[in-house]
Design a protein around this motif. Sequence first.
Motif, short mmCIF file in Angstrom:
data_model
loop_
_atom_site.label_atom_id
_atom_site.label_comp_id
_atom_site.label_asym_id
_atom_site.label_seq_id
_atom_site.Cartn_x
_atom_site.Cartn_y
_atom_site.Cartn_z
N VAL A 37 -5.74 -51.18 2.07
CA VAL A 37 -6.40 -50.53 3.20
C VAL A 37 -7.33 -49.47 2.62
O VAL A 37 -6.88 -48.52 1.99
N PRO A 38 -8.65 -49.62 2.79
CA PRO A 38 -9.61 -48.70 2.15
C PRO A 38 -9.40 -47.25 2.60
O PRO A 38 -9.34 -46.96 3.79
N LEU A 39 -9.29 -46.36 1.64
CA LEU A 39 -9.05 -44.95 1.91
C LEU A 39 -10.22 -44.34 2.68
O LEU A 39 -11.38 -44.61 2.40
N GLY A 40 -9.89 -43.50 3.65
CA GLY A 40 -10.91 -42.72 4.34
C GLY A 40 -11.78 -43.48 5.31
O GLY A 40 -12.77 -42.94 5.81
N THR A 41 -11.44 -44.72 5.63
CA THR A 41 -12.24 -45.52 6.55
C THR A 41 -11.62 -45.51 7.95
O THR A 41 -10.51 -45.02 8.14
N ASP A 42 -12.33 -46.09 8.91
CA ASP A 42 -11.76 -46.22 10.25
C ASP A 42 -10.52 -47.09 10.22
O ASP A 42 -9.56 -46.85 10.97
N GLN A 43 -10.52 -48.11 9.38
CA GLN A 43 -9.34 -48.97 9.23
C GLN A 43 -8.15 -48.15 8.75
O GLN A 43 -7.03 -48.31 9.23
N TRP A 44 -8.41 -47.26 7.80
CA TRP A 44 -7.34 -46.39 7.29
C TRP A 44 -6.80 -45.50 8.41
O TRP A 44 -5.59 -45.38 8.59
N ALA A 45 -7.70 -44.87 9.15
CA ALA A 45 -7.28 -43.97 10.22
C ALA A 45 -6.44 -44.69 11.27
O ALA A 45 -5.49 -44.12 11.82
N ALA A 46 -6.76 -45.96 11.52
CA ALA A 46 -6.05 -46.72 12.54
C ALA A 46 -4.71 -47.24 12.06
O ALA A 46 -3.78 -47.41 12.86
N GLN A 47 -4.57 -47.50 10.76
CA GLN A 47 -3.39 -48.20 10.27
C GLN A 47 -2.42 -47.35 9.46
O GLN A 47 -1.23 -47.70 9.37
N ALA A 48 -2.88 -46.26 8.86
CA ALA A 48 -2.06 -45.55 7.88
C ALA A 48 -0.69 -45.14 8.41
O ALA A 48 0.34 -45.35 7.76
N LEU A 49 -0.66 -44.54 9.60
CA LEU A 49 0.62 -44.09 10.15
C LEU A 49 1.51 -45.25 10.60
O LEU A 49 2.71 -45.08 10.81
N VAL A 50 0.93 -46.43 10.73
CA VAL A 50 1.71 -47.61 11.11
C VAL A 50 2.55 -48.09 9.93
O VAL A 50 3.72 -48.44 10.09
N PHE A 51 1.96 -48.10 8.73
CA PHE A 51 2.70 -48.64 7.59
C PHE A 51 3.37 -47.57 6.74
O PHE A 51 4.19 -47.89 5.87
N SER A 52 3.06 -46.28 6.98
CA SER A 52 3.68 -45.22 6.19
C SER A 52 3.89 -43.98 7.04
O SER A 52 2.96 -43.52 7.69
N PRO A 53 5.09 -43.40 7.03
CA PRO A 53 5.33 -42.20 7.85
C PRO A 53 4.54 -40.99 7.38
O PRO A 53 4.38 -40.02 8.12
N THR A 54 4.03 -41.03 6.14
CA THR A 54 3.24 -39.92 5.61
C THR A 54 1.74 -40.19 5.69
O THR A 54 0.94 -39.33 5.31
N ALA A 55 1.37 -41.38 6.15
CA ALA A 55 -0.04 -41.81 6.17
C ALA A 55 -0.64 -41.77 4.77
O ALA A 55 -1.81 -41.43 4.60
N LYS A 56 0.17 -42.10 3.79
CA LYS A 56 -0.28 -42.15 2.40
C LYS A 56 0.17 -43.47 1.77
O LYS A 56 1.07 -44.13 2.26
N VAL A 57 -0.49 -43.81 0.67
CA VAL A 57 -0.08 -44.98 -0.11
C VAL A 57 0.44 -44.49 -1.46
O VAL A 57 0.08 -43.40 -1.91
N PRO A 58 1.31 -45.34 -2.06
CA PRO A 58 1.75 -46.66 -1.61
C PRO A 58 2.91 -46.56 -0.63
O PRO A 58 3.60 -45.55 -0.54
N ALA A 59 3.11 -47.65 0.09
CA ALA A 59 4.27 -47.83 0.95
C ALA A 59 4.74 -49.27 0.78
O ALA A 59 3.93 -50.19 0.71
N PHE A 60 6.04 -49.45 0.70
CA PHE A 60 6.63 -50.75 0.42
C PHE A 60 7.56 -51.14 1.56
O PHE A 60 8.52 -50.44 1.85
N PHE A 61 7.26 -52.27 2.20
CA PHE A 61 8.11 -52.80 3.27
C PHE A 61 8.83 -54.02 2.72
O PHE A 61 8.20 -55.01 2.34
N ASP A 62 10.14 -53.94 2.65
CA ASP A 62 10.91 -55.03 2.02
C ASP A 62 11.40 -56.08 3.02
O ASP A 62 12.19 -56.95 2.68
N GLY A 63 10.89 -55.99 4.25
CA GLY A 63 11.32 -56.92 5.29
C GLY A 63 12.29 -56.30 6.27
O GLY A 63 12.50 -56.81 7.37
N HIS A 64 12.88 -55.16 5.87
CA HIS A 64 13.85 -54.47 6.72
C HIS A 64 13.53 -52.99 6.87
O HIS A 64 13.81 -52.40 7.91
N LYS A 65 12.99 -52.39 5.83
CA LYS A 65 12.73 -50.95 5.84
C LYS A 65 11.48 -50.65 5.04
O LYS A 65 11.05 -51.45 4.20
N THR A 66 10.92 -49.49 5.31
CA THR A 66 9.75 -49.01 4.58
C THR A 66 10.17 -47.91 3.63
O THR A 66 10.89 -46.99 4.00
#
Length: 219
Positions: A37-66
């Motif tokens: 997810v490109p940093l600092g883009t509209d895509q980042w702003a829309a998705q970051a909090l969805v895949f990471s509680p800190t809105a930062k990368v990296p984040a790893f989803f193992d199928g059950h937890k992040t």
Amino acid sequence: METRPVLYIGNKNYSSWSLRAWLGLKHAGIDFDEKLVPLGTDQWAAQALVFSPTAKVPAFFDGHKTIWEALAILEYIADSRPDTLLWPLDMDVRAIARAVSLEMHGGFGPLRSHMPMNCRKSLSGLGRGEGVEKDIARIGEIFKTCRTQYGQGGDFLFGHFSIADAMFAPVVSRFKTYGVPLDPVGNAYMETILGLPEVKAWYADAAAEEWVIAAVEVE
């Protein structure tokens, strides 16, 4: 059907923390999907909090937890998959490996600030702001100490590849970009990291990226 793990990362040219988790997972032989997810883009702003509680990368989803934070991700793999040998087996050596990894995680602020990661650039001689030389000297000391005292049996800091190598890989990248030489032991170690097929693949992907983040570009 089991869900494949997903590693969310930022731009390969700039995202040092993404490289740490990505390289560790790759070297451990973990099968995962990569979502950039490109940093600092509209895509980042829309998705970051969805895949990471800190809105930062990296984040790893193992199928059950992040799991977020590069070191936590790799610690999780080391605990759940001890066959990956992401830490040295010897308890005393493992303690040293953890210590230098945490030193990297929380330290070297001047180096981070004045020498931001940039895989596409060659900026030899730049980035030597206040405090950077002290950071370089300490990192060179870590490389030499680990290689000479604990690195028997392989070319990495603790012999075989470990989380410590993943943690320091972006520093090696910075030293390449900014033309930072070390002693022969340190230089040989940097060549080992830069020669890894995974690192070469990361560099190739970074070179192909079109995004530019002006705030972290050093001219």
